[in-house]
Write a protein that holds these residues in place. Structure first.
Motif, PDB file in Angstrom:
ATOM      1  N   GLU A   1       0.829  -1.204   0.000  1.00  0.00           N
ATOM      2  CA  GLU A   1       0.000   0.000   0.000  1.00  0.00           C
ATOM      3  C   GLU A   1       0.867   1.259   0.000  1.00  0.00           C
ATOM      4  O   GLU A   1       0.628   2.177  -0.775  1.00  0.00           O
ATOM      5  N   LYS A   2       1.874   1.302   0.856  1.00  0.00           N
ATOM      6  CA  LYS A   2       2.726   2.491   0.925  1.00  0.00           C
ATOM      7  C   LYS A   2       3.444   2.713  -0.408  1.00  0.00           C
ATOM      8  O   LYS A   2       3.552   3.840  -0.879  1.00  0.00           O
ATOM      9  N   GLY A   3       3.914   1.633  -1.017  1.00  0.00           N
ATOM     10  CA  GLY A   3       4.584   1.759  -2.311  1.00  0.00           C
ATOM     11  C   GLY A   3       3.637   2.253  -3.386  1.00  0.00           C
ATOM     12  O   GLY A   3       3.984   3.121  -4.193  1.00  0.00           O
ATOM     13  N   GLY A   4       2.427   1.716  -3.399  1.00  0.00           N
ATOM     14  CA  GLY A   4       1.425   2.146  -4.372  1.00  0.00           C
ATOM     15  C   GLY A   4       1.044   3.601  -4.183  1.00  0.00           C
ATOM     16  O   GLY A   4       0.903   4.349  -5.157  1.00  0.00           O
ATOM     17  N   CYS A   5       0.908   4.010  -2.932  1.00  0.00           N
ATOM     18  CA  CYS A   5       0.535   5.396  -2.646  1.00  0.00           C
ATOM     19  C   CYS A   5       1.660   6.365  -2.982  1.00  0.00           C
ATOM     20  O   CYS A   5       1.415   7.544  -3.225  1.00  0.00           O
ATOM     21  N   PHE A   6       2.883   5.886  -3.001  1.00  0.00           N
ATOM     22  CA  PHE A   6       4.004   6.719  -3.416  1.00  0.00           C
ATOM     23  C   PHE A   6       4.091   6.776  -4.943  1.00  0.00           C
ATOM     24  O   PHE A   6       4.234   7.844  -5.532  1.00  0.00           O
ATOM     25  N   TYR A   7       3.991   5.630  -5.592  1.00  0.00           N
ATOM     26  CA  TYR A   7       4.217   5.515  -7.028  1.00  0.00           C
ATOM     27  C   TYR A   7       3.069   6.080  -7.876  1.00  0.00           C
ATOM     28  O   TYR A   7       3.303   6.833  -8.820  1.00  0.00           O
ATOM     29  N   ILE A   8       1.840   5.716  -7.562  1.00  0.00           N
ATOM     30  CA  ILE A   8       0.692   6.072  -8.403  1.00  0.00           C
ATOM     31  C   ILE A   8       0.538   7.587  -8.582  1.00  0.00           C
ATOM     32  O   ILE A   8       0.466   8.069  -9.716  1.00  0.00           O
ATOM     33  N   PRO A   9       0.491   8.389  -7.518  1.00  0.00           N
ATOM     34  CA  PRO A   9       0.333   9.839  -7.722  1.00  0.00           C
ATOM     35  C   PRO A   9       1.482  10.468  -8.510  1.00  0.00           C
ATOM     36  O   PRO A   9       1.266  11.343  -9.341  1.00  0.00           O
ATOM     37  N   ARG A  10       2.704  10.013  -8.267  1.00  0.00           N
ATOM     38  CA  ARG A  10       3.845  10.584  -8.988  1.00  0.00           C
ATOM     39  C   ARG A  10       3.803  10.231 -10.463  1.00  0.00           C
ATOM     40  O   ARG A  10       4.222  11.013 -11.308  1.00  0.00           O
ATOM     41  N   THR A  11       3.309   9.050 -10.772  1.00  0.00           N
ATOM     42  CA  THR A  11       3.194   8.637 -12.167  1.00  0.00           C
ATOM     43  C   THR A  11       2.110   9.446 -12.869  1.00  0.00           C
ATOM     44  O   THR A  11       2.317   9.960 -13.963  1.00  0.00           O
ATOM     45  N   ILE A  12       0.970   9.584 -12.231  1.00  0.00           N
ATOM     46  CA  ILE A  12      -0.139  10.335 -12.810  1.00  0.00           C
ATOM     47  C   ILE A  12       0.240  11.806 -12.991  1.00  0.00           C
ATOM     48  O   ILE A  12      -0.094  12.417 -14.001  1.00  0.00           O
ATOM     49  N   CYS A  13       0.967  12.360 -12.036  1.00  0.00           N
ATOM     50  CA  CYS A  13       1.344  13.774 -12.100  1.00  0.00           C
ATOM     51  C   CYS A  13       2.621  14.007 -12.911  1.00  0.00           C
ATOM     52  O   CYS A  13       3.088  15.138 -13.021  1.00  0.00           O
ATOM     53  N   GLY A  14       3.202  12.943 -13.450  1.00  0.00           N
ATOM     54  CA  GLY A  14       4.384  13.089 -14.294  1.00  0.00           C
ATOM     55  C   GLY A  14       5.647  13.421 -13.538  1.00  0.00           C
ATOM     56  O   GLY A  14       6.548  14.047 -14.084  1.00  0.00           O
TER      57      GLY A  14
END
Length: 85
Positions: free
Chosen positions: A63-76
């Motif tokens: 969960e922590k990894g997903g919450c770190f990775y997903i927003p940064r990927t979406i926001c470029g």
């Protein structure tokens, strides 16, 4: 932006490095931080931090990894590994 910066500075608890970081936040930084927190509430994470016992605590990394990775990927904001960044 100043309102967001002030809210984050309050959470810095007097740590100079944290206050300095929050002073230079950009709108994209604020977006990523807010998206990170919202991602914790996504339906694909089936547990809550408050109810995790020792047996399930090992899943927190996902969960922590997903919450770190997903927003940064979406926001470029993730660096492209192919260009050496």
């Amino acid at each position: 932006m100043e309102t967001w910066k002030e809210l984050y500075r309050l959470s810095a608890a007097g740590v100079p490095e944290a206050e300095e970081y929050y002073n230079i936040l950009t709108l994209k930084d604020v977006d990523v931080i807010a998206d990170h927190e919202l991602t914790h509430h996504a339906d694909f994470f089936h547990s809550e931090f408050e109810t995790w016992d020792d047996e399930d605590a090992g899943d927190m990394w996902f969960e922590k990894g997903g919450c770190f990775y997903i927003p940064r990927t979406i926001c470029g904001m993730n660096h492209d590994a192919d260009n050496g960044d």
